[in-house]
Enzyme design. Structure first.
Site, PDB file in Angstrom:
ATOM      1  N   SER A 188     -51.670   4.897  -2.424  1.00 36.73           N
ATOM      2  CA  SER A 188     -50.866   6.159  -2.064  1.00 36.73           C
ATOM      3  C   SER A 188     -51.595   7.513  -2.740  1.00 36.73           C
ATOM      4  O   SER A 188     -51.803   8.568  -1.976  1.00 36.73           O
ATOM      5  CB  SER A 188     -49.576   6.343  -2.462  1.00 36.73           C
ATOM      6  N   HIS A 216     -47.568   3.030   3.079  1.00 36.92           N
ATOM      7  CA  HIS A 216     -48.836   3.943   3.686  1.00 36.92           C
ATOM      8  C   HIS A 216     -49.734   3.203   4.698  1.00 36.92           C
ATOM      9  O   HIS A 216     -50.656   3.974   5.085  1.00 36.92           O
ATOM     10  CB  HIS A 216     -49.640   4.694   2.711  1.00 36.92           C
ATOM     11  N   LYS A 245     -41.430   6.985   6.345  1.00 35.10           N
ATOM     12  CA  LYS A 245     -42.807   7.581   6.305  1.00 35.10           C
ATOM     13  C   LYS A 245     -43.243   7.680   8.111  1.00 35.10           C
ATOM     14  O   LYS A 245     -42.524   8.403   8.691  1.00 35.10           O
ATOM     15  CB  LYS A 245     -43.914   6.940   5.471  1.00 35.10           C
TER      16      LYS A 245
HETATM   17  C1  LIG Z   1     -43.278   6.002  -0.293  1.00 34.71           C
HETATM   18  C2  LIG Z   1     -43.509   4.693  -1.123  1.00 34.71           C
HETATM   19  C3  LIG Z   1     -42.544   3.791  -1.717  1.00 34.71           C
HETATM   20  C4  LIG Z   1     -41.141   4.454  -1.505  1.00 34.71           C
HETATM   21  O1  LIG Z   1     -40.283   4.355  -0.465  1.00 34.71           O
HETATM   22  P1  LIG Z   1     -38.983   4.928  -0.067  1.00 34.71           P
HETATM   23  O2  LIG Z   1     -38.558   4.269   1.152  1.00 34.71           O
HETATM   24  O3  LIG Z   1     -39.201   6.452   0.044  1.00 34.71           O
HETATM   25  O4  LIG Z   1     -38.337   4.787  -1.208  1.00 34.71           O
HETATM   26  C5  LIG Z   1     -42.636   2.665  -2.125  1.00 34.71           C
HETATM   27  N1  LIG Z   1     -44.100   2.176  -2.087  1.00 34.71           N
HETATM   28  C6  LIG Z   1     -45.046   3.106  -1.827  1.00 34.71           C
HETATM   29  C7  LIG Z   1     -46.278   2.378  -1.860  1.00 34.71           C
HETATM   30  C8  LIG Z   1     -44.839   4.328  -1.323  1.00 34.71           C
HETATM   31  O5  LIG Z   1     -45.805   5.048  -0.721  1.00 34.71           O
END
Ligand SMILES: *Cc1c(COP(=O)(O)O)cnc(C)c1O
Length: 398
Positions: A188, A216, A245
């Site tokens: 990320s 992502h 996301k």
């Molecule tokens: C955003 C993210 C998470 C957390 O996801 P949420 O649903 O917001 O808790 C976990 N792993 C990665 C790689 C992320 O980018």
């Protein structure tokens, strides 16, 4: 409260501030989109948003809002229960089925967030007789999940397949029952894509399971946005992902895997057993978001075109970008204070970006991580690049 503790916390906070590491939160007064409204010193101001995870631009999609409203009308506001007591509706099962079909796994299980999915995926499957081999740049939630589990831990250098094999050999020498390789599908902070073909080959060679966090990647990579493995035409054993996301950006996480893995998580995963069921509005909205994602090739093309366009413009302006094709486009600055200063100047110019620095990235590798969205127009990107050029030359970066 204790005066001693109070003063210690105040001193630590002052220290964070003095190092330029203090994180401030801006106030948004509109739905999330390519352009948003923010509270700018008491006044509403329109601003271009380059830091949301709103890759497909679905966060304010009318059909998702409609589906969420309908689900709330039909099922009420909240479930007031965890899933196994009285928190499971037919809609929850429908969403789990939709995620399983989308990701091409036997079954899927919902969590309140992917943070919880990653926190609760290892401990039920592994104990002290097992091993986890984990990428060094994995998301904080994977790191926490690994910590919560008694399996023996091994760490390999980011996306370094030679180091991974060495660690797999070390792990295998102890004769573990099960080995899991854990990695982000897309890292990320860098936007780099994990080497799934080699990860898959090594997992098979050492009879390990391959676990990939596709937060992502979902919606972006592969046919229908099915994720990192689909991008390579391959399959992983355990996939974790988020509804927060690309898939509408609300909240919620999931694990998709083979039937016994999901069944075991339903029996034993602590964030699933001891945390509330997802609210119906989110479940209904997510179902619509998955449908829009699967038929979202036009949005994916727009996202890709935006990333290419923005990269070219920023490189021409002389900024130091990490290479790649992913809509995560990091502008490398090194110093935390410089990243903060550039972000502030961009904000004043009507472009919302965020500086990332320690502890989110290693010390000395501060950056501004920009993220493209299908909701951004070419005009938005032109404005943003021009603002970066001005602010960047004022600060002596370019
Ligand atoms: C955003 C993210 C998470 C957390 O996801 P949420 O649903 O917001 O808790 C976990 N792993 C990665 C790689 C992320 O980018």
């Amino acid at each position: 409260m204790s005066e001693k503790t109070y003063q210690r916390l105040v001193a630590e906070l002052t220290n964070i501030e003095q190092e330029g590491l203090y994180k401030l939160e801006r106030l948004i007064t509109s739905p999330q989109s390519g352009q948003i409204t923010v509270d700018f010193s008491g006044e509403n101001k329109s601003i271009i948003n380059l830091c949301a995870n709103n890759y497909l631009g679905l966060a304010d999609h009318p059909a998702i809002i409609q589906a969420a409203s309908q689900a709330m009308q039909d099922y009420g506001y909240g479930m007031a229960s965890v899933r196994f007591i009285c928190g499971t509706t037919d809609l929850h099962l429908k969403l789990e089925r939709a995620i399983a079909d989308f990701t091409q796994h036997d079954d899927a299980i919902l969590f309140a967030a992917c943070f919880d999915a990653n926190g609760g995926v290892f401990e039920p499957l592994l104990s002290a007789e097992d091993a986890i081999v984990s990428d060094s740049l994995n998301h904080a939630s994977i790191i926490d999940g690994v910590r919560l589990c008694k399996a023996k831990r091994y760490r390999f250098a980011n996306n370094d397949m030679v180091d991974l094999e060495e660690k797999l050999q070390q792990a295998a020498a102890e004769n573990p029952r099960t080995i899991i390789i854990a990695t982000d599908g897309v890292f990320s902070m860098d936007g780099y894509i994990a080497n799934i073909p080699e990860l898959r080959r090594l997992a098979d060679k050492y009879d390990a399971l391959l676990m990939v966090d596709d937060c992502h990647s979902t919606g972006i990579l592969g046919p229908e946005g099915r994720g990192t493995a689909a991008h390579y035409g391959l399959q992983v054993d355990i996939l974790t992902g988020t509804l927060g996301k690309s898939l509408g950006g609300a909240a919620g996480g999931f694990v998709a895997a083979s039937q016994p893995v999901i069944d075991m998580l339903r029996q034993r995963s602590r964030p699933y057993l001891f945390s509330n069921s997802l609210p119906p509005a989110i479940v209904g909205g997510a179902l619509k978001a998955i449908e829009l994602c699967r038929k979202g090739d036009k949005r994916r093309q727009q996202l890709k075109d935006n990333a290419k366009y923005f990269r070219a413009g920023m490189e021409a302006a002389g900024f130091n970008l990490l290479p790649g094709e992913h809509p995560i486009i990091p502008i490398m600055l090194g110093d935390a204070q410089l990243a903060q200063n550039l972000a502030n100047r961009m904000y004043d110019r009507g472009v919302y970006v965020t500086g990332f620095f320690f502890p989110v990235v290693p010390k000395g590798q501060a950056r501004i991580r920009t993220q493209m969205s299908a909701a951004l127009t070419t005009a938005d990107l032109d404005t943003a690049i021009a603002a970066f050029e001005q602010a960047g030359s004022e600060l002596g970066i370019i």
